[in-house]
Design a protein around this motif. Structure first.
Motif, PDB file in Angstrom:
ATOM      1  N   PRO A 160       0.851  -1.201   0.000  1.00 31.69           N
ATOM      2  CA  PRO A 160       0.000   0.000   0.000  1.00 31.69           C
ATOM      3  C   PRO A 160       0.885   1.249   0.000  1.00 31.69           C
ATOM      4  O   PRO A 160       1.956   1.251   0.618  1.00 31.69           O
ATOM      5  N   VAL A 161       0.465   2.281  -0.695  1.00 31.55           N
ATOM      6  CA  VAL A 161       1.266   3.499  -0.778  1.00 31.55           C
ATOM      7  C   VAL A 161       0.419   4.718  -0.438  1.00 31.55           C
ATOM      8  O   VAL A 161      -0.796   4.741  -0.667  1.00 31.55           O
ATOM      9  N   ALA A 162       1.083   5.718   0.110  1.00 33.98           N
ATOM     10  CA  ALA A 162       0.471   7.021   0.341  1.00 33.98           C
ATOM     11  C   ALA A 162       0.894   7.934  -0.806  1.00 33.98           C
ATOM     12  O   ALA A 162       2.087   8.071  -1.079  1.00 33.98           O
ATOM     13  N   LEU A 163      -0.069   8.514  -1.481  1.00 36.88           N
ATOM     14  CA  LEU A 163       0.186   9.406  -2.604  1.00 36.88           C
ATOM     15  C   LEU A 163       0.166  10.831  -2.079  1.00 36.88           C
ATOM     16  O   LEU A 163      -0.896  11.363  -1.736  1.00 36.88           O
ATOM     17  N   LEU A 164       1.326  11.454  -2.006  1.00 31.18           N
ATOM     18  CA  LEU A 164       1.431  12.778  -1.409  1.00 31.18           C
ATOM     19  C   LEU A 164       1.604  13.828  -2.511  1.00 31.18           C
ATOM     20  O   LEU A 164       2.590  13.825  -3.245  1.00 31.18           O
ATOM     21  N   THR A 165       0.624  14.710  -2.587  1.00 29.76           N
ATOM     22  CA  THR A 165       0.691  15.779  -3.580  1.00 29.76           C
ATOM     23  C   THR A 165      -0.246  16.904  -3.156  1.00 29.76           C
ATOM     24  O   THR A 165      -0.876  16.836  -2.093  1.00 29.76           O
ATOM     25  N   SER A 166      -0.325  17.933  -3.967  1.00 30.28           N
ATOM     26  CA  SER A 166      -1.225  19.044  -3.687  1.00 30.28           C
ATOM     27  C   SER A 166      -2.672  18.580  -3.792  1.00 30.28           C
ATOM     28  O   SER A 166      -2.996  17.676  -4.553  1.00 30.28           O
ATOM     29  N   ARG A 167      -3.553  19.218  -3.048  1.00 31.29           N
ATOM     30  CA  ARG A 167      -4.942  18.765  -2.991  1.00 31.29           C
ATOM     31  C   ARG A 167      -5.598  18.731  -4.373  1.00 31.29           C
ATOM     32  O   ARG A 167      -6.364  17.814  -4.673  1.00 31.29           O
ATOM     33  N   TYR A 168      -5.334  19.704  -5.205  1.00 29.82           N
ATOM     34  CA  TYR A 168      -5.969  19.737  -6.522  1.00 29.82           C
ATOM     35  C   TYR A 168      -5.556  18.559  -7.395  1.00 29.82           C
ATOM     36  O   TYR A 168      -6.276  18.175  -8.310  1.00 29.82           O
ATOM     37  N   HIS A 169      -4.422  17.945  -7.109  1.00 28.54           N
ATOM     38  CA  HIS A 169      -3.821  16.899  -7.941  1.00 28.54           C
ATOM     39  C   HIS A 169      -4.195  15.488  -7.485  1.00 28.54           C
ATOM     40  O   HIS A 169      -3.937  14.509  -8.177  1.00 28.54           O
ATOM     41  N   LEU A 170      -4.808  15.364  -6.315  1.00 30.36           N
ATOM     42  CA  LEU A 170      -4.997  14.060  -5.691  1.00 30.36           C
ATOM     43  C   LEU A 170      -5.926  13.133  -6.475  1.00 30.36           C
ATOM     44  O   LEU A 170      -5.653  11.939  -6.607  1.00 30.36           O
ATOM     45  N   ALA A 171      -7.032  13.647  -6.983  1.00 29.27           N
ATOM     46  CA  ALA A 171      -8.010  12.776  -7.659  1.00 29.27           C
ATOM     47  C   ALA A 171      -7.386  12.091  -8.864  1.00 29.27           C
ATOM     48  O   ALA A 171      -7.595  10.888  -9.089  1.00 29.27           O
ATOM     49  N   ARG A 172      -6.624  12.830  -9.650  1.00 26.53           N
ATOM     50  CA  ARG A 172      -5.989  12.232 -10.833  1.00 26.53           C
ATOM     51  C   ARG A 172      -4.961  11.190 -10.424  1.00 26.53           C
ATOM     52  O   ARG A 172      -4.875  10.113 -11.027  1.00 26.53           O
ATOM     53  N   CYS A 173      -4.169  11.487  -9.400  1.00 26.21           N
ATOM     54  CA  CYS A 173      -3.155  10.526  -8.956  1.00 26.21           C
ATOM     55  C   CYS A 173      -3.797   9.245  -8.437  1.00 26.21           C
ATOM     56  O   CYS A 173      -3.303   8.141  -8.701  1.00 26.21           O
ATOM     57  N   LEU A 174      -4.897   9.370  -7.708  1.00 22.54           N
ATOM     58  CA  LEU A 174      -5.597   8.186  -7.208  1.00 22.54           C
ATOM     59  C   LEU A 174      -6.126   7.332  -8.347  1.00 22.54           C
ATOM     60  O   LEU A 174      -6.003   6.098  -8.332  1.00 22.54           O
ATOM     61  N   LEU A 175      -6.734   7.961  -9.337  1.00 20.00           N
ATOM     62  CA  LEU A 175      -7.269   7.220 -10.479  1.00 20.00           C
ATOM     63  C   LEU A 175      -6.164   6.461 -11.207  1.00 20.00           C
ATOM     64  O   LEU A 175      -6.295   5.264 -11.501  1.00 20.00           O
ATOM     65  N   LEU A 176      -5.059   7.138 -11.497  1.00 21.96           N
ATOM     66  CA  LEU A 176      -3.958   6.509 -12.214  1.00 21.96           C
ATOM     67  C   LEU A 176      -3.327   5.396 -11.386  1.00 21.96           C
ATOM     68  O   LEU A 176      -3.018   4.320 -11.909  1.00 21.96           O
ATOM     69  N   ALA A 177      -3.140   5.638 -10.099  1.00 16.63           N
ATOM     70  CA  ALA A 177      -2.511   4.640  -9.239  1.00 16.63           C
ATOM     71  C   ALA A 177      -3.337   3.365  -9.179  1.00 16.63           C
ATOM     72  O   ALA A 177      -2.800   2.254  -9.280  1.00 16.63           O
ATOM     73  N   ARG A 178      -4.621   3.495  -9.021  1.00 16.58           N
ATOM     74  CA  ARG A 178      -5.471   2.309  -8.929  1.00 16.58           C
ATOM     75  C   ARG A 178      -5.533   1.579 -10.266  1.00 16.58           C
ATOM     76  O   ARG A 178      -5.595   0.349 -10.301  1.00 16.58           O
ATOM     77  N   ARG A 179      -5.478   2.314 -11.352  1.00 12.39           N
ATOM     78  CA  ARG A 179      -5.441   1.688 -12.672  1.00 12.39           C
ATOM     79  C   ARG A 179      -4.152   0.879 -12.869  1.00 12.39           C
ATOM     80  O   ARG A 179      -4.150  -0.154 -13.552  1.00 12.39           O
ATOM     81  N   LEU A 180      -3.068   1.340 -12.240  1.00 10.78           N
ATOM     82  CA  LEU A 180      -1.774   0.667 -12.362  1.00 10.78           C
ATOM     83  C   LEU A 180      -1.573  -0.424 -11.308  1.00 10.78           C
ATOM     84  O   LEU A 180      -0.504  -1.024 -11.247  1.00 10.78           O
ATOM     85  N   GLY A 181      -2.572  -0.674 -10.498  1.00 16.12           N
ATOM     86  CA  GLY A 181      -2.484  -1.774  -9.552  1.00 16.12           C
ATOM     87  C   GLY A 181      -2.059  -1.415  -8.152  1.00 16.12           C
ATOM     88  O   GLY A 181      -1.835  -2.302  -7.312  1.00 16.12           O
ATOM     89  N   PHE A 182      -1.960  -0.128  -7.852  1.00 15.49           N
ATOM     90  CA  PHE A 182      -1.601   0.301  -6.506  1.00 15.49           C
ATOM     91  C   PHE A 182      -2.816   0.287  -5.583  1.00 15.49           C
ATOM     92  O   PHE A 182      -3.935   0.557  -6.014  1.00 15.49           O
ATOM     93  N   ASP A 183      -2.562   0.020  -4.323  1.00 14.57           N
ATOM     94  CA  ASP A 183      -3.530   0.304  -3.271  1.00 14.57           C
ATOM     95  C   ASP A 183      -3.139   1.680  -2.748  1.00 14.57           C
ATOM     96  O   ASP A 183      -2.339   1.815  -1.826  1.00 14.57           O
ATOM     97  N   GLY A 184      -3.674   2.727  -3.385  1.00 16.96           N
ATOM     98  CA  GLY A 184      -3.235   4.084  -3.123  1.00 16.96           C
ATOM     99  C   GLY A 184      -4.138   4.835  -2.165  1.00 16.96           C
ATOM    100  O   GLY A 184      -5.364   4.716  -2.233  1.00 16.96           O
ATOM    101  N   HIS A 185      -3.524   5.614  -1.273  1.00 11.12           N
ATOM    102  CA  HIS A 185      -4.252   6.410  -0.290  1.00 11.12           C
ATOM    103  C   HIS A 185      -3.758   7.859  -0.363  1.00 11.12           C
ATOM    104  O   HIS A 185      -2.556   8.102  -0.420  1.00 11.12           O
ATOM    105  N   ALA A 186      -4.679   8.797  -0.358  1.00  6.68           N
ATOM    106  CA  ALA A 186      -4.335  10.200  -0.553  1.00  6.68           C
ATOM    107  C   ALA A 186      -3.790  10.828   0.722  1.00  6.68           C
ATOM    108  O   ALA A 186      -4.308  10.594   1.814  1.00  6.68           O
ATOM    109  N   VAL A 187      -2.760  11.650   0.567  1.00 10.45           N
ATOM    110  CA  VAL A 187      -2.249  12.504   1.645  1.00 10.45           C
ATOM    111  C   VAL A 187      -2.026  13.885   1.047  1.00 10.45           C
ATOM    112  O   VAL A 187      -1.318  14.032   0.047  1.00 10.45           O
ATOM    113  N   ALA A 188      -2.618  14.898   1.652  1.00 11.57           N
ATOM    114  CA  ALA A 188      -2.559  16.252   1.107  1.00 11.57           C
ATOM    115  C   ALA A 188      -1.371  17.029   1.638  1.00 11.57           C
ATOM    116  O   ALA A 188      -1.005  16.909   2.810  1.00 11.57           O
TER     117      ALA A 188
END
Length: 233
Positions: A160-188
């Motif tokens: 599992p990974v924490a995806l750390l980025t700016s709040r505006y960028h989180l939704a796109r990163c989550l979508l891409l991460a899950r498509r690539l097989g990550f268990d991704g969790h947002a951190v602002a």
């Protein structure tokens, strides 16, 4: 040092037939729905941006997304992401940090500049920080991070990974991460959702990007377009 071919060039996508195909489908969806589809993505991006936490429980692998440098140094958005990563390292909730980002037109990579900034801010001596310096966009960030975490073995299960980025960028990163097989969790990066015209514009732009990616992938699956569907895999 990464080659010049890895520098960010968003216009290269306009020469990509699959990307243009997705753009046409997206435009039709917006027109036929009188903009309602796009508004749905705006609400989705805003909700994720508003609700994302800034802390973690346990010990995590943290992926820190880069941002285009300003005079070879991190700009305000990127410094915010790095500052949050530094806080997580000091709290011992970030067990392993991957700084993601290649060259964006300057003399050094985003990851390299981010690492230098962290060192200047008092990076703990025992911090486990790795640099991914070949990617030029969020999708490549995640693909290369996946390779680093799997050690070249695609059969290995990703942590599992924490995806750390700016709040505006989180939704796109989550979508891409899950498509690539990550268990991704947002951190602002930011404590709260900024309420400025600039930030609103960024949220609207991200909603457009997200819609383009998501509808393009859905359409590719619907019509059985394997090459197009494989673009995010």
């Amino acid at each position: 040092m990464p080659s010049s071919s890895t520098q960010r060039n968003p216009w290269r996508y306009l020469r990509d037939a699959d990307v243009l195909h997705a753009a046409v489908v997206t435009l039709l969806a917006v027109v036929l729905s009188a903009g309602i589809v796009w508004l749905g993505y705006v609400v989705h991006v805003w909700r994720i941006a508003r609700r994302a936490p800034t802390t973690l429980r346990g010990r995590w692998v943290v992926l820190v997304f880069g941002r285009q440098l300003v005079a070879d140094a991190p700009g305000a958005d990127y410094r915010g992401r790095l500052a949050r990563a530094l806080a997580l390292l000091r709290e011992k909730t970030a067990g392993r940090v991957l700084l993601l980002g290649g060259r964006s037109g300057g003399a050094r990579s985003e990851a390299e500049a981010g690492h230098a900034w962290l060192q200047g801010q008092g990076l703990p001596a025992d911090a486990h920080v790795e640099l991914e310096q070949e990617s030029v966009d969020s999708l490549e960030n995640l693909r290369h991070a996946r390779g680093l975490l799997q050690g070249g073995d695609r059969a290995e299960v990703l942590p599992p990974v924490a995806l750390l980025t700016s709040r505006y960028h989180l939704a796109r990163c989550l979508l891409l991460a899950r498509r690539l097989g990550f268990d991704g969790h947002a951190v602002a990066a930011e404590e709260g959702l900024p309420r400025t015209p600039r930030y609103l514009a960024l949220l609207l732009m991200e909603a457009t990007y997200l819609m383009w990616i998501d509808l393009g992938m859905r359409w590719a699956r619907l019509i059985g377009h394997r090459r197009m569907a494989a673009r995010i895999s």
